[in-house]
Write an enzyme that holds these catalytic residues in place. Sequence first.
Site, PDB file in Angstrom:
ATOM      1  N   LYS A  89       0.842  -1.209   0.000  1.00 58.49           N
ATOM      2  CA  LYS A  89       0.000   0.000   0.000  1.00 58.49           C
ATOM      3  C   LYS A  89       0.878   1.262   0.000  1.00 58.49           C
ATOM      4  CE  LYS A  89      -3.688  -2.576   2.210  1.00 58.49           C
ATOM      5  NZ  LYS A  89      -4.360  -3.002   3.446  1.00 58.49           N
TER       6      LYS A  89
ATOM      7  N   GLN B  33      -4.375  -1.828   9.786  1.00 56.78           N
ATOM      8  CA  GLN B  33      -4.296  -3.138   9.139  1.00 56.78           C
ATOM      9  C   GLN B  33      -4.804  -4.233  10.080  1.00 56.78           C
ATOM     10  OE1 GLN B  33      -3.268  -3.741   5.855  1.00 56.78           O
ATOM     11  NE2 GLN B  33      -3.967  -5.822   6.258  1.00 56.78           N
TER      12      GLN B  33
ATOM     13  N   ASP C 146     -10.772   2.403   4.171  1.00 52.86           N
ATOM     14  CA  ASP C 146     -10.995   0.958   4.046  1.00 52.86           C
ATOM     15  C   ASP C 146     -12.497   0.648   3.925  1.00 52.86           C
ATOM     16  OD1 ASP C 146      -8.871  -0.776   3.800  1.00 52.86           O
ATOM     17  OD2 ASP C 146      -8.424  -0.844   5.940  1.00 52.86           O
TER      18      ASP C 146
END
Length: 293
Positions: free
Chosen positions: A52, A96, A119
């Site tokens: 990412k 994450q 997200d």
Amino acid sequence: MLLLDGKLLSENIKAEIAAEVDVIRQKGGKIPHLAAVLVGENPASQVYVNSKIKSCEQVGFKSSMVRRDADLSEAELLEIVHNLNNDPDVDGFIVQLPLPKHINEEKIILAIDHRKDVDGFHPVNFGRMAQGMSAFLPATPFGIMEMLRRYNIETAGKHCVVLGRSNIVGTPMSLLLSRKGYPGDCTVTLTHSRTKDLPAEVRRADIVVAAIGIPQFVKGDWVKEGAVVVDVGINRIPDDTKKSGFRLVGDVDFDEVAPKCSHITPVPGGVGLMTVTALLMNTLKACRKEIYQ
Ligand code: NAD
């Protein structure tokens, strides 16, 4: 059979984003900034976060990483989330997953400002998505929708069978494909571990989306001739011929299924790359305040 090439597509989309960042820079505007929080040493999580960050660099975004050991307390992580929520330079951030067992993931997701939730895991975004309002879409389903759109896959009136009902892939995928408009207007069947006769369900599908996490689970005789197959699974299986000792396979038995499909995503090189690209698309939207003013 045509490959749905996530590598090529994500390179094209990244080039488009990079061009937009150039324009922003020339106009003296704000450069999109994505932050990532990584807790602990989970090797897969490290790979995902690194990719990412690397993708941010490729398109000219600013990126930052907050890295902490696995013994970080929940209160300390909430403090990090709070600081990112209040940092005016950070447009969007991700925490994450999975988190260490002693940290309540739900509590952390709820603490993220939904306007920075690139997200798309916060219930505000999930609820808005379910109601067809503008929202940050979860990156994997967003990436898949973009892939269907850019490959002009026909979806209206098609029967789509989704395997797996997770909050991050299966359930949002089923909602997005059943929504009005393109890509969407599908008749969707959402299947899971308690579904009776899964092969029979899959055989009815014009579009199959497999997100269960079991290597090569979907077999050739489950799939209708001409179906479109999207394989979300990323599974490591032992492989002595590789230096690492493993290789990546999807939830679909590619060799058996591919000859029957009209289109199929490879693993690797399919949905995974589109997921990272979708996160960049969400970060650009966050910077432009496209979802929330
Ligand atoms: P999860 O582990 O949270 O959930 C798995 C789902 O599969 C559950 O809903 C369960 O009911 C269902 N399931 C389990 N066994 C089943 C069976 N025998 N028959 C039918 N359904 C069954 O899954 P997830 O987080 O959505 O991940 C699924 C897979 O996708 C994993 O391999 C994961 O690594 C991968 N993944 C890939 C990406 C990407 O970017 N490509 C993103 C997220 C997840």
